[in-house]
Design a protein around this motif. Sequence first.
Motif, short mmCIF file in Angstrom:
data_model
loop_
_atom_site.label_atom_id
_atom_site.label_comp_id
_atom_site.label_asym_id
_atom_site.label_seq_id
_atom_site.Cartn_x
_atom_site.Cartn_y
_atom_site.Cartn_z
N SER A 41 5.13 4.20 -19.33
CA SER A 41 5.11 5.38 -18.78
C SER A 41 5.05 6.68 -18.35
CB SER A 41 4.36 4.94 -17.58
OG SER A 41 5.21 3.73 -16.84
N PHE A 42 4.70 7.85 -16.71
CA PHE A 42 6.09 8.39 -16.91
C PHE A 42 6.06 8.56 -15.25
CE2 PHE A 42 5.29 9.62 -20.53
CZ PHE A 42 7.04 9.99 -21.47
N GLY A 43 6.38 8.54 -14.80
CA GLY A 43 6.66 8.25 -13.24
C GLY A 43 6.31 7.03 -12.22
N LYS A 44 6.27 6.84 -11.63
CA LYS A 44 6.22 5.57 -10.13
C LYS A 44 4.97 4.57 -10.62
CE LYS A 44 9.74 7.10 -6.35
NZ LYS A 44 9.42 6.99 -5.40
N PRO A 45 4.89 3.41 -10.71
CA PRO A 45 3.70 2.85 -10.54
C PRO A 45 2.91 3.26 -9.23
CG PRO A 45 5.46 1.62 -11.10
CD PRO A 45 5.84 2.63 -10.50
N ILE A 46 1.99 3.18 -9.37
CA ILE A 46 0.45 3.68 -8.55
C ILE A 46 0.07 2.22 -8.10
CG2 ILE A 46 0.39 5.66 -8.50
CD1 ILE A 46 -2.41 5.08 -9.17
N GLN A 47 0.44 1.11 -9.16
CA GLN A 47 -0.32 -0.28 -8.38
C GLN A 47 0.22 -0.95 -7.94
OE1 GLN A 47 0.18 1.17 -11.50
NE2 GLN A 47 -2.42 1.01 -12.83
N SER A 48 2.20 -0.35 -7.26
CA SER A 48 2.01 -0.89 -6.27
C SER A 48 2.16 -0.79 -4.57
CB SER A 48 4.63 -0.52 -6.44
OG SER A 48 4.16 0.54 -6.76
N HIS A 49 1.37 0.04 -4.90
CA HIS A 49 0.72 0.66 -3.41
C HIS A 49 -0.26 -0.32 -3.47
CE1 HIS A 49 0.25 2.92 -0.10
NE2 HIS A 49 -1.10 3.03 -0.47
N HIS A 50 -0.97 -0.74 -4.53
CA HIS A 50 -2.26 -1.91 -4.20
C HIS A 50 -1.75 -3.04 -3.80
CE1 HIS A 50 -5.74 1.88 -5.47
NE2 HIS A 50 -4.48 2.10 -6.31
N LYS A 51 -1.07 -3.16 -4.39
CA LYS A 51 -0.62 -4.82 -3.75
C LYS A 51 0.07 -4.82 -2.35
CE LYS A 51 0.68 -5.55 -8.25
NZ LYS A 51 1.37 -6.25 -9.69
N LEU A 52 0.93 -3.50 -2.02
CA LEU A 52 1.39 -3.27 -0.73
C LEU A 52 0.61 -3.62 0.14
CD1 LEU A 52 4.31 -2.89 0.46
CD2 LEU A 52 3.87 0.05 0.80
N LEU A 53 -0.54 -3.61 -0.19
CA LEU A 53 -1.94 -3.00 0.77
C LEU A 53 -2.82 -4.00 0.66
CD1 LEU A 53 -2.57 0.63 0.37
CD2 LEU A 53 -1.59 -0.65 2.16
N ASP A 54 -2.85 -5.32 -0.03
CA ASP A 54 -3.40 -6.72 -0.42
C ASP A 54 -4.82 -6.19 -1.41
OD1 ASP A 54 -1.75 -8.06 2.64
OD2 ASP A 54 -1.30 -7.80 0.29
N ASN A 55 -4.71 -4.76 -2.16
CA ASN A 55 -5.81 -5.16 -2.94
C ASN A 55 -6.79 -4.80 -1.50
OD1 ASN A 55 -4.72 -5.24 -5.26
ND2 ASN A 55 -5.96 -6.97 -5.12
N ASP A 56 -6.97 -3.60 -1.17
CA ASP A 56 -7.29 -3.07 -0.19
C ASP A 56 -8.93 -2.72 -0.61
OD1 ASP A 56 -9.42 -2.34 2.41
OD2 ASP A 56 -7.56 -1.10 3.27
N LYS A 57 -10.20 -2.90 0.10
CA LYS A 57 -10.92 -2.19 -1.02
C LYS A 57 -11.55 -0.89 -1.19
CE LYS A 57 -13.84 -6.80 -0.24
NZ LYS A 57 -14.82 -7.97 0.01
N ARG A 58 -10.71 -0.62 0.28
CA ARG A 58 -11.31 0.66 0.24
C ARG A 58 -10.53 1.78 -0.42
NH1 ARG A 58 -7.12 3.65 4.50
NH2 ARG A 58 -5.52 2.03 4.14
N HIS A 59 -9.77 1.01 -1.29
CA HIS A 59 -8.82 1.66 -2.48
C HIS A 59 -9.44 1.56 -3.91
CE1 HIS A 59 -5.24 3.68 0.15
NE2 HIS A 59 -5.68 2.28 0.50
N GLY A 60 -10.42 0.85 -3.93
CA GLY A 60 -11.37 0.39 -4.55
C GLY A 60 -11.72 2.02 -5.60
N GLY A 61 -11.74 2.84 -5.20
CA GLY A 61 -12.53 4.11 -6.24
C GLY A 61 -11.14 5.19 -6.23
N ALA A 62 -10.14 4.87 -5.77
CA ALA A 62 -9.22 5.85 -6.33
C ALA A 62 -8.58 6.00 -7.75
CB ALA A 62 -7.01 4.92 -5.76
#
Length: 415
Positions: free
Chosen positions: A258-279
Amino acid sequence: MKRSTLLSLDAFAKTEEDVRVRTRAGGLITLSCILTTLFLLVNEWRQFNSVVTRPQLVVDRDRHAKLELNMDVTFPSMPCDLVNLDIMDDSGELQLDILDAGFTMTRLDGEGRPVGDTTELHVGGNSDGNTPVNDDPNYCGPCYGAKDQSQNENLAQEDKVCCQDCDTVRSAYLEKGWAFFDGKNVEQCEREGYVSKINEHLNEGCRIKGSAQINRIQGNLHFAPGKPYQNTYGHFHDTSLYEKTPNLNFNHIINHLSFGKPIQSHHKLLDNDKRHGGAIVATSPLDGRQVFPDRATQFHQFSYFAKIVPTRYEYLDNVVIETAQFSATYHSRPLIGGRDKDHPNTLHARGGIPGLFVFFEMSPLKVINKEQHGQTWSGFILNCITSIGGVLAVGTVMDKLFYKAQRSIWGKKSQ
């Protein structure tokens, strides 16, 4: 009593209760309208509380910034002692033999299981970091013709041209463009144990994992056998030992690229907040890819052509992540050239370096994925009013149609 002027403005004229006609069909239509209205209002409320990601395409103005490269690649038939990674781009910047910086290498046996410890063989010393040296203070190691040592007899010890360790001899060979092979009969390499160790590891594989920084321009990264060197004629690798060992090849498994920072780390930081499910999540299309051709592949070049699109994710909590998405196509060719066996009309060029190449090209445009609420307050209220009014209007029309049809049927029966 004076008549109010507001009476003439009343658009909602009332009828007397006594002249109203109520029917069962009207009751059913009313219940249907109520249920439909409730259903539409609940959907509007859900949409109002949802979070959506809206993409936007802009010109990339951050082309001066570096882009992070993340990779995890397994070579089942390439020892860690022999494989090297270089990064080159069209600006002329070279990153040669960078596996010692930002990468970890794990030796693998024939079954793909880790063997030994995580410390790999480094030229010029043992795996424990202790380099056997010659204790003779007047010792001047031979360079075996790779450097001019003819004047050493007339020079002081500190001015002599010497090759004191295996790495120095190997570098001298590279400068001359000579084949080094496994360093056999080179006194420094025999003393340091390089010859025996590299021959012991020739039947092993290697897993390479780590990250590096690349410029946002066109270029390539490649895994190739042997130490790299650059001269006026171009970029080369000492492939002598690779060519001498027929069981080696660059069949590979791309565990992750991959290229760039992984955005999955942000989802984990937010404890898989449901409001990010559509990102929208940046994909890594080459993850899990395995290349094991049926034919002999020792003298093959495996190439991937990646088109990279810089991408920014802007979240509602003001977190901004700069990353990239990419697509890739695959091609392989034999270094001996000639006609393609599967496509007789296709000719392959002759020459090149065996290995795994990733040619990357940056898009001048950037995609900005911005997280927003699905609706504004004003939009929510307007949609609710529209839904209620629309259902009532349709219900009124249906009620009139049913009432007229009912009167018409009764009228015919009474005749």
